[in-house]
Design a protein around this motif. Sequence first.
Motif, PDB file in Angstrom:
ATOM      1  N   SER A  24     -13.693  13.603  -2.779  1.00  0.00           N
ATOM      2  CA  SER A  24     -12.802  12.614  -2.169  1.00  0.00           C
ATOM      3  C   SER A  24     -13.469  11.243  -2.025  1.00  0.00           C
ATOM      4  O   SER A  24     -12.772  10.226  -1.978  1.00  0.00           O
ATOM      5  N   ILE A  25     -14.805  11.225  -1.949  1.00  0.00           N
ATOM      6  CA  ILE A  25     -15.502   9.951  -1.751  1.00  0.00           C
ATOM      7  C   ILE A  25     -15.309   9.044  -2.959  1.00  0.00           C
ATOM      8  O   ILE A  25     -14.860   7.897  -2.843  1.00  0.00           O
ATOM      9  N   GLY A  26     -15.640   9.549  -4.129  1.00  0.00           N
ATOM     10  CA  GLY A  26     -15.458   8.752  -5.341  1.00  0.00           C
ATOM     11  C   GLY A  26     -14.000   8.454  -5.618  1.00  0.00           C
ATOM     12  O   GLY A  26     -13.655   7.340  -6.032  1.00  0.00           O
ATOM     13  N   ALA A  27     -13.129   9.435  -5.380  1.00  0.00           N
ATOM     14  CA  ALA A  27     -11.703   9.236  -5.627  1.00  0.00           C
ATOM     15  C   ALA A  27     -11.130   8.167  -4.710  1.00  0.00           C
ATOM     16  O   ALA A  27     -10.340   7.313  -5.142  1.00  0.00           O
ATOM     17  N   THR A  28     -11.525   8.181  -3.444  1.00  0.00           N
ATOM     18  CA  THR A  28     -11.050   7.167  -2.500  1.00  0.00           C
ATOM     19  C   THR A  28     -11.539   5.787  -2.891  1.00  0.00           C
ATOM     20  O   THR A  28     -10.787   4.799  -2.818  1.00  0.00           O
ATOM     21  N   MET A  29     -12.802   5.711  -3.309  1.00  0.00           N
ATOM     22  CA  MET A  29     -13.336   4.424  -3.762  1.00  0.00           C
ATOM     23  C   MET A  29     -12.529   3.874  -4.933  1.00  0.00           C
ATOM     24  O   MET A  29     -12.215   2.678  -4.984  1.00  0.00           O
ATOM     25  N   LEU A  30     -12.192   4.731  -5.860  1.00  0.00           N
ATOM     26  CA  LEU A  30     -11.427   4.290  -7.031  1.00  0.00           C
ATOM     27  C   LEU A  30     -10.020   3.847  -6.643  1.00  0.00           C
ATOM     28  O   LEU A  30      -9.525   2.822  -7.133  1.00  0.00           O
ATOM     29  N   PHE A  31      -9.378   4.612  -5.764  1.00  0.00           N
ATOM     30  CA  PHE A  31      -8.018   4.235  -5.366  1.00  0.00           C
ATOM     31  C   PHE A  31      -8.019   2.919  -4.595  1.00  0.00           C
ATOM     32  O   PHE A  31      -7.176   2.040  -4.837  1.00  0.00           O
ATOM     33  N   VAL A  32      -8.959   2.767  -3.679  1.00  0.00           N
ATOM     34  CA  VAL A  32      -9.055   1.506  -2.927  1.00  0.00           C
ATOM     35  C   VAL A  32      -9.371   0.353  -3.875  1.00  0.00           C
ATOM     36  O   VAL A  32      -8.813  -0.743  -3.772  1.00  0.00           O
ATOM     37  N   GLY A  33     -10.264   0.613  -4.832  1.00  0.00           N
ATOM     38  CA  GLY A  33     -10.629  -0.427  -5.795  1.00  0.00           C
ATOM     39  C   GLY A  33      -9.474  -0.851  -6.671  1.00  0.00           C
ATOM     40  O   GLY A  33      -9.441  -1.995  -7.156  1.00  0.00           O
ATOM     41  N   SER A  34      -8.504   0.052  -6.871  1.00  0.00           N
ATOM     42  CA  SER A  34      -7.366  -0.289  -7.732  1.00  0.00           C
ATOM     43  C   SER A  34      -6.527  -1.419  -7.144  1.00  0.00           C
ATOM     44  O   SER A  34      -5.743  -2.055  -7.860  1.00  0.00           O
ATOM     45  N   ALA A  35      -6.682  -1.678  -5.850  1.00  0.00           N
ATOM     46  CA  ALA A  35      -5.969  -2.806  -5.233  1.00  0.00           C
ATOM     47  C   ALA A  35      -6.377  -4.134  -5.860  1.00  0.00           C
ATOM     48  O   ALA A  35      -5.616  -5.110  -5.824  1.00  0.00           O
ATOM     49  N   ALA A  36      -7.576  -4.182  -6.445  1.00  0.00           N
ATOM     50  CA  ALA A  36      -8.049  -5.418  -7.087  1.00  0.00           C
ATOM     51  C   ALA A  36      -7.154  -5.833  -8.245  1.00  0.00           C
ATOM     52  O   ALA A  36      -7.124  -7.011  -8.625  1.00  0.00           O
ATOM     53  N   LEU A  37      -6.413  -4.872  -8.813  1.00  0.00           N
ATOM     54  CA  LEU A  37      -5.512  -5.205  -9.919  1.00  0.00           C
ATOM     55  C   LEU A  37      -4.418  -6.171  -9.479  1.00  0.00           C
ATOM     56  O   LEU A  37      -3.884  -6.928 -10.297  1.00  0.00           O
ATOM     57  N   LEU A  38      -4.091  -6.168  -8.190  1.00  0.00           N
ATOM     58  CA  LEU A  38      -3.004  -7.006  -7.691  1.00  0.00           C
ATOM     59  C   LEU A  38      -3.334  -8.483  -7.751  1.00  0.00           C
ATOM     60  O   LEU A  38      -2.448  -9.319  -7.958  1.00  0.00           O
ATOM     61  N   TRP A  39      -4.618  -8.825  -7.551  1.00  0.00           N
ATOM     62  CA  TRP A  39      -4.971 -10.246  -7.600  1.00  0.00           C
ATOM     63  C   TRP A  39      -5.782 -10.640  -8.826  1.00  0.00           C
ATOM     64  O   TRP A  39      -5.755 -11.780  -9.252  1.00  0.00           O
TER      65      TRP A  39
END
Length: 406
Positions: A24-39
């Motif tokens: 879950s640690i790596g998966a959460t990091m990736l999902f949170v990081g995907s927010a960068a696609l918005l800007w």
Amino acid sequence: MVGYNSLAVFLFSALALALGGGYSIGATMLFVGSAALLWKRPVLALKKADYLLIGTLLLYFIVRSAIVAFHADPGREYDAPLRFLLAVPVLLLLLAYPAKPSSVWAGLAVGAIGGGVFVGWQLLAQGIVRPGGTTNPIQFGNISMLLGILCMSGLGWALTQPRRAAWTVLLLLGSVFGMVGSMLTSSRGGWIAMPVCACVLCLHYANMHGRRYLYAGLLTLAALIAVAYAIPQSTVKARTLASLQEARDFSRAVNTETSLGQRLEMWRNAIVMTPAKPLLGWGKQGFMDQKLALIHQGKVPASIGEYTNVHNEYLDALVKQGVFGLAAVLALFLLPLTLFARRLKSSDRRVHPYALAGVSLGISYMVFGLTTTFLTLNIGVMMLAFLTVILWSGLRAAGRTPAVPL
């Protein structure tokens, strides 16, 4: 973002078995990081295969969630299909900013080694007869074998690196520890997946480099199976003989209270229940209620009453979600597997390790599904959803960028 994604990808596999819920640690990091696609709004340049993979993940989520809603099952039943929805933005992130190949293969190797060491410690130091690591023996054993198989898929990548000896040794250790970890848990599902995937690997390398690789691989596989069966410390022989005896006892109605006997009873019960509601199934609660009614009528053994699943991915989907649910499961397994398999024919050999790993991932889950319901478990769902997008993004990156030694 590349460095951040690489760390997250590494942690996803490296902590999958050594730490409870470590994936879950790596998966959460990736999902949170995907927010960068918005800007950042990178140019994704998606291809038809990317859309097919995204469509498959979305289809599974939509179909399973819609059927859960139809049956008014508890809200927690949405949790497993939701993970496949969350994998979609992660895929887009990794397509835009691919993780370094070294993070993919090192994470798999470290995860397999860590898992093997963990259950070895539980067995030898703690005296646990059937160790289950951070989960239970079946889940842990299957994922341990999966990581070991994926490490074998990465050997073609290792041999192209400047430090190929070090990478080859690391991935070989990952393969061995992954398989040993599975054997120590005595989980038989992984033992079936290993020779099937090994044959796929041997056939691929034989096509690429000559039949000597096929013969050498098959001989090595046969030797490993013989050693695993023969050594006194291994449970392979005992568990194999036990399975054969349990099957004989069940066929003669001598004893149905064994592990295999109960599985067969659960499968038979699912087959009997399905015709009444073939399209959308009974739902989870409806399944449990109907099974209880059959137990009271004496048509089903009381020993299987406590089980909330059928211990078979396909029958479980069929009886609870009907043919639409089963179709969603088959699409989830077969469509990504087909996309990866097509890349095995690519003239660009840099994509082959990822393609082999993707094919092995799909085959392993299809085999695991014969004896357990992995898509109802967090670890089963997370490893399939996120490894699929990690390996696919690695394949896409390898096919469009110059090789960069790492």
